[in-house]
Design a protein around this motif. Structure first.
Motif, mmCIF file in Angstrom:
data_model
loop_
_atom_site.group_PDB
_atom_site.id
_atom_site.type_symbol
_atom_site.label_atom_id
_atom_site.label_comp_id
_atom_site.label_asym_id
_atom_site.label_seq_id
_atom_site.Cartn_x
_atom_site.Cartn_y
_atom_site.Cartn_z
ATOM 1 N N VAL A 142 0.831 -1.205 0.000
ATOM 2 C CA VAL A 142 0.000 0.000 0.000
ATOM 3 C C VAL A 142 0.864 1.253 0.000
ATOM 4 O O VAL A 142 1.750 1.432 0.839
ATOM 5 C CB VAL A 142 -0.947 0.021 1.214
ATOM 6 C CG1 VAL A 142 -1.760 1.313 1.238
ATOM 7 C CG2 VAL A 142 -1.875 -1.186 1.193
ATOM 8 N N THR A 143 0.571 2.126 -0.962
ATOM 9 C CA THR A 143 1.145 3.460 -0.977
ATOM 10 C C THR A 143 0.127 4.438 -0.416
ATOM 11 O O THR A 143 -1.018 4.482 -0.867
ATOM 12 C CB THR A 143 1.511 3.896 -2.409
ATOM 13 O OG1 THR A 143 2.567 3.077 -2.897
ATOM 14 C CG2 THR A 143 1.954 5.353 -2.443
ATOM 15 N N LEU A 144 0.529 5.201 0.575
ATOM 16 C CA LEU A 144 -0.306 6.265 1.112
ATOM 17 C C LEU A 144 0.046 7.550 0.373
ATOM 18 O O LEU A 144 1.191 8.021 0.448
ATOM 19 C CB LEU A 144 -0.062 6.442 2.615
ATOM 20 C CG LEU A 144 -0.336 5.220 3.490
ATOM 21 C CD1 LEU A 144 0.056 5.516 4.943
ATOM 22 C CD2 LEU A 144 -1.799 4.806 3.420
ATOM 23 N N LEU A 145 -0.907 8.085 -0.375
ATOM 24 C CA LEU A 145 -0.723 9.391 -0.998
ATOM 25 C C LEU A 145 -1.190 10.431 0.014
ATOM 26 O O LEU A 145 -2.391 10.680 0.167
ATOM 27 C CB LEU A 145 -1.510 9.489 -2.307
ATOM 28 C CG LEU A 145 -1.058 8.564 -3.440
ATOM 29 C CD1 LEU A 145 -1.899 8.817 -4.685
ATOM 30 C CD2 LEU A 145 0.416 8.736 -3.758
ATOM 31 N N ALA A 146 -0.247 11.004 0.728
ATOM 32 C CA ALA A 146 -0.525 11.908 1.851
ATOM 33 C C ALA A 146 -0.576 13.325 1.316
ATOM 34 O O ALA A 146 0.420 14.049 1.340
ATOM 35 C CB ALA A 146 0.534 11.754 2.932
ATOM 36 N N ILE A 147 -1.756 13.743 0.857
ATOM 37 C CA ILE A 147 -1.882 15.039 0.183
ATOM 38 C C ILE A 147 -2.644 16.058 1.027
ATOM 39 O O ILE A 147 -3.117 17.068 0.502
ATOM 40 C CB ILE A 147 -2.528 14.873 -1.201
ATOM 41 C CG1 ILE A 147 -3.905 14.200 -1.092
ATOM 42 C CG2 ILE A 147 -1.607 14.056 -2.102
ATOM 43 C CD1 ILE A 147 -4.655 14.140 -2.423
ATOM 44 N N GLY A 148 -2.742 15.813 2.309
ATOM 45 C CA GLY A 148 -3.333 16.760 3.247
ATOM 46 C C GLY A 148 -2.528 16.744 4.529
ATOM 47 O O GLY A 148 -1.422 16.175 4.588
ATOM 48 N N PRO A 149 -3.019 17.356 5.599
ATOM 49 C CA PRO A 149 -2.378 17.213 6.903
ATOM 50 C C PRO A 149 -2.269 15.744 7.280
ATOM 51 O O PRO A 149 -3.066 14.911 6.842
ATOM 52 C CB PRO A 149 -3.327 17.978 7.837
ATOM 53 C CG PRO A 149 -3.973 18.991 6.935
ATOM 54 C CD PRO A 149 -4.166 18.291 5.627
ATOM 55 N N LEU A 150 -1.315 15.411 8.123
ATOM 56 C CA LEU A 150 -0.965 14.005 8.365
ATOM 57 C C LEU A 150 -1.613 13.417 9.608
ATOM 58 O O LEU A 150 -1.181 12.370 10.106
ATOM 59 C CB LEU A 150 0.553 13.884 8.440
ATOM 60 C CG LEU A 150 1.259 14.268 7.137
ATOM 61 C CD1 LEU A 150 2.766 14.304 7.330
ATOM 62 C CD2 LEU A 150 0.877 13.330 6.019
ATOM 63 N N THR A 151 -2.682 14.017 10.064
ATOM 64 C CA THR A 151 -3.328 13.578 11.308
ATOM 65 C C THR A 151 -3.843 12.150 11.226
ATOM 66 O O THR A 151 -3.669 11.359 12.160
ATOM 67 C CB THR A 151 -4.483 14.529 11.670
ATOM 68 O OG1 THR A 151 -4.115 15.874 11.362
ATOM 69 C CG2 THR A 151 -4.833 14.410 13.144
ATOM 70 N N ASN A 152 -4.493 11.783 10.125
ATOM 71 C CA ASN A 152 -5.044 10.427 10.007
ATOM 72 C C ASN A 152 -3.955 9.365 10.087
ATOM 73 O O ASN A 152 -4.127 8.328 10.747
ATOM 74 C CB ASN A 152 -5.781 10.266 8.666
ATOM 75 C CG ASN A 152 -7.111 10.972 8.634
ATOM 76 O OD1 ASN A 152 -7.686 11.316 9.660
ATOM 77 N ND2 ASN A 152 -7.618 11.195 7.435
#
Length: 368
Positions: free
Chosen positions: A168-178
């Motif tokens: 799984v690749t996480l595309l982290a395109i917002g704040p990283l809270t999740n």
């Protein structure tokens, strides 16, 4: 008998090839502070086209407050998956509504004592909607039949990573809270994460919220610091590169007048991006207008790392000290205690990227 054995061997080889092909298709979770057709919405539209072509698998869309509050983002994301026809296959999962520790009183005090940047506060620029009646409708209306999935974003991220270890690749395109919450609540997933590709940070250029901080990591600097210290593969698209990739009138015209010019995406692209953020200064009114590209670079890189024409290996940290440098990203050329190495993308193949970008937003391919 020999013919049967040959047929069986052929079928086994075909099955193996199919399994190999399926395994090689990137699996992504889009972790986003979503807007209808802002950079996050554009990434989803392009990813949906790639999924229809069998080139990527979107496991889910997870939402985090950032550009807007979570409730508003949810309304726009639910309509987006319906608009794209992927609502059955791609679930929408609500995540964190607030940063881990960065709150409005702290932010206002920082801004007053240390002015600078463009002052963009995202969700904090507007009152939080408390009921659905306070939501702004997407231009083509609210979702008619799609609702949020029951799992939280953090639980969905963790369960998906367990189901597909190392893939799984996480595309982290917002704040990283999740992502920070997923790891806090499910620490066993860390060695199972394939990679995280970020749009975030600013190293050798000014920030776009404060003088030193890029918005995504500034919105929740504690979460950014925690996630960047995970022992996983990190690839970062900071403002240093996104500042150099700009949509101009020529690219805009390719989208709104392309092969799918009568489709929903082209129509929304013109409606939401043609007149600028103030509704007056945009591609339709100013031939010299341009705007940066942000999130979609992460997806292009995932599909072909060759789009990155210059990269650097750095050890990255985020300043969480309250004050002028809150959210500032720092890159060290050598290993530092507690930090992890990351690939920082410095330059992109703009011409080839915009072919990818325009094709993803205009190709008249049925989305499934």
């Amino acid at each position: 008998m020999r013919r049967l054995l040959n047929l069986t061997a052929g079928l086994l080889a075909l099955c193996a090839a199919i399994q190999c092909t399926a395994a090689s298709i990137p699996k992504i979770i889009i972790d986003s502070d979503f807007g209808t057709l802002n950079d996050d919405g554009q990434l989803l539209a392009i990813a949906a086209q790639l999924q229809a072509r069998g080139r990527v698998e979107i496991l889910g869309l997870t939402l985090v407050s950032g550009n807007k509050w979570l409730r508003q983002e949810s309304a726009e994301a639910l309509k987006a998956v319906e608009r794209l026809g992927i609502e059955q296959r791609v679930g929408v999962y609500a995540g964190a509504n607030y940063a881990l520790s960065h709150d409005l009183p702290t932010i206002l005090a920082e801004q007053q004592r240390h002015p600078g940047g463009d002052g963009y506060l995202g969700a904090w620029n507007k009152p939080e909607p408390r009921t659905d009646a306070e939501l702004a409708s997407p231009p083509d209306g609210f979702a008619s039949h799609t609702t949020l999935r029951a799992q939280s974003a953090a639980d969905f991220i963790a369960n998906s990573i367990r189901q597909h270890p190392g893939e799984v690749t996480l595309l982290a395109i917002g704040p990283l809270t999740n992502i920070a919450l997923a790891v806090r609540q499910h620490p066993d997933i860390v060695p199972l994460i394939g990679q995280i590709i970020y749009m975030g940070g600013a190293f050798e250029v000014p920030g776009n919220t404060t003088r030193t901080a890029e918005f995504n990591w500034w919105f929740d600097p504690e979460a950014a610091r925690e996630v960047l210290r995970l022992p996983v593969r990190h690839v970062i698209f900071p403002l240093d590169v996104t500042d150099t990739v700009k949509i101009d009138k020529q690219v805009y015209d390719r989208v709104v007048n392309g092969a799918a010019k009568d489709g929903a995406i082209a129509h929304l692209f013109r409606q939401l991006n043609g007149y600028g953020y103030d509704g007056k200064n945009g591609f339709e009114t100013n031939p010299s207008y341009s705007t940066d590209v942000w999130d979609t670079l992460t997806l292009a890189y995932l599909m072909d790392a060759g789009y990155a024409t210059a990269t650097a290996r750095r050890w990255v940290d985020v300043d969480t000290t309250v004050g002028a440098n809150n959210g500032h990203s720092i890159a060290y050329a050598t290993a530092q205690p507690g930090l992890q190495p990351a690939v920082i993308v410095q330059r992109f193949d703009n011409q080839r990227f915009f072919d990818f970008y325009v094709d993803g937003l205009t190709a008249p391919v049925p989305v499934k």
